[in-house]
Write a protein that holds these residues in place. Structure first.
Motif, short mmCIF file in Angstrom:
data_model
loop_
_atom_site.label_atom_id
_atom_site.label_comp_id
_atom_site.label_asym_id
_atom_site.label_seq_id
_atom_site.Cartn_x
_atom_site.Cartn_y
_atom_site.Cartn_z
N GLY A 168 0.22 -1.00 -0.73
CA GLY A 168 0.27 0.24 -0.04
C GLY A 168 0.56 1.24 -0.15
O GLY A 168 0.15 2.16 -0.98
N ILE A 169 2.22 1.33 0.39
CA ILE A 169 2.91 2.90 1.18
C ILE A 169 3.23 2.60 -0.50
O ILE A 169 3.78 3.36 -0.96
N GLU A 170 3.72 1.81 -0.52
CA GLU A 170 4.88 1.88 -2.25
C GLU A 170 3.36 2.45 -3.66
O GLU A 170 3.59 2.54 -4.49
N TRP A 180 1.88 6.86 7.38
CA TRP A 180 2.72 6.23 7.13
C TRP A 180 3.78 5.95 8.77
O TRP A 180 4.10 4.77 8.92
N ASP A 181 3.95 6.91 9.52
CA ASP A 181 5.22 6.87 10.55
C ASP A 181 6.47 6.32 9.87
O ASP A 181 7.00 6.33 10.64
N LEU A 182 6.41 6.43 8.66
CA LEU A 182 8.10 6.50 7.97
C LEU A 182 9.02 7.10 8.14
O LEU A 182 8.52 8.43 8.32
N ARG A 183 10.37 7.35 8.36
CA ARG A 183 11.44 7.83 9.11
C ARG A 183 11.69 8.06 7.92
O ARG A 183 11.42 8.61 6.45
N LEU A 184 12.97 9.75 7.46
CA LEU A 184 12.38 10.62 6.67
C LEU A 184 13.66 9.60 5.43
O LEU A 184 14.00 10.03 4.64
N SER A 185 14.10 8.94 5.76
CA SER A 185 15.80 7.60 5.51
C SER A 185 14.80 6.89 5.30
O SER A 185 15.06 6.60 3.66
N GLU A 186 13.82 6.30 5.52
CA GLU A 186 12.50 5.03 4.89
C GLU A 186 12.78 5.84 3.37
O GLU A 186 11.89 5.38 2.74
N ALA A 187 11.77 7.24 3.54
CA ALA A 187 10.39 7.97 3.42
C ALA A 187 11.70 8.25 1.32
O ALA A 187 11.23 7.87 0.50
N LYS A 188 12.32 8.89 1.73
CA LYS A 188 13.87 9.11 0.97
C LYS A 188 14.14 7.59 0.53
O LYS A 188 14.02 7.24 -1.27
N MET A 189 13.90 6.73 0.56
CA MET A 189 14.47 5.28 0.07
C MET A 189 13.87 4.79 -1.16
O MET A 189 14.08 4.46 -1.60
N LEU A 190 12.23 5.05 -0.15
CA LEU A 190 11.77 4.62 -0.91
C LEU A 190 11.40 5.39 -2.48
O LEU A 190 10.79 4.68 -3.36
#
Length: 82
Positions: A39-41, A65-75
């Motif tokens: 869903g996030i993808e 989705w409560d992602l960290r900054l690094s997770e969001a950028k990577m995604l």
């Protein structure tokens, strides 16, 4: 059968049943996690397709989705490369 044997067998049965339940719950948790990731993808891909600014996408990923900054950028980078 003696009561001692029945009690021992009953305990074994309960342990076996608890193990099966734990295994099923674990698979269910894994499936829910995978569904969440998909869903996030999909949401990230949709926002990229709509040319939403990356900073805004990051804010949305962090907020909803409560992602960290690094997770969001990577995604975002991973979705852009697909």
């Amino acid at each position: 059968m003696s009561n001692e044997f029945r009690n021992a067998f009953s305990g074994f049965r309960q342990e076996l049943l608890d193990g099966v339940r734990a295994s099923v719950q674990s698979r269910s948790d894994d499936a829910a996690f995978e569904e969440r990731v998909i869903g996030i993808e999909n949401a990230t891909s949709a926002m990229l397709e709509l040319n939403v600014e990356e900073d805004k996408i990051i804010q949305m990923l962090q907020k909803y989705w409560d992602l960290r900054l690094s997770e969001a950028k990577m995604l975002i980078e991973r979705q852009k490369s697909e």
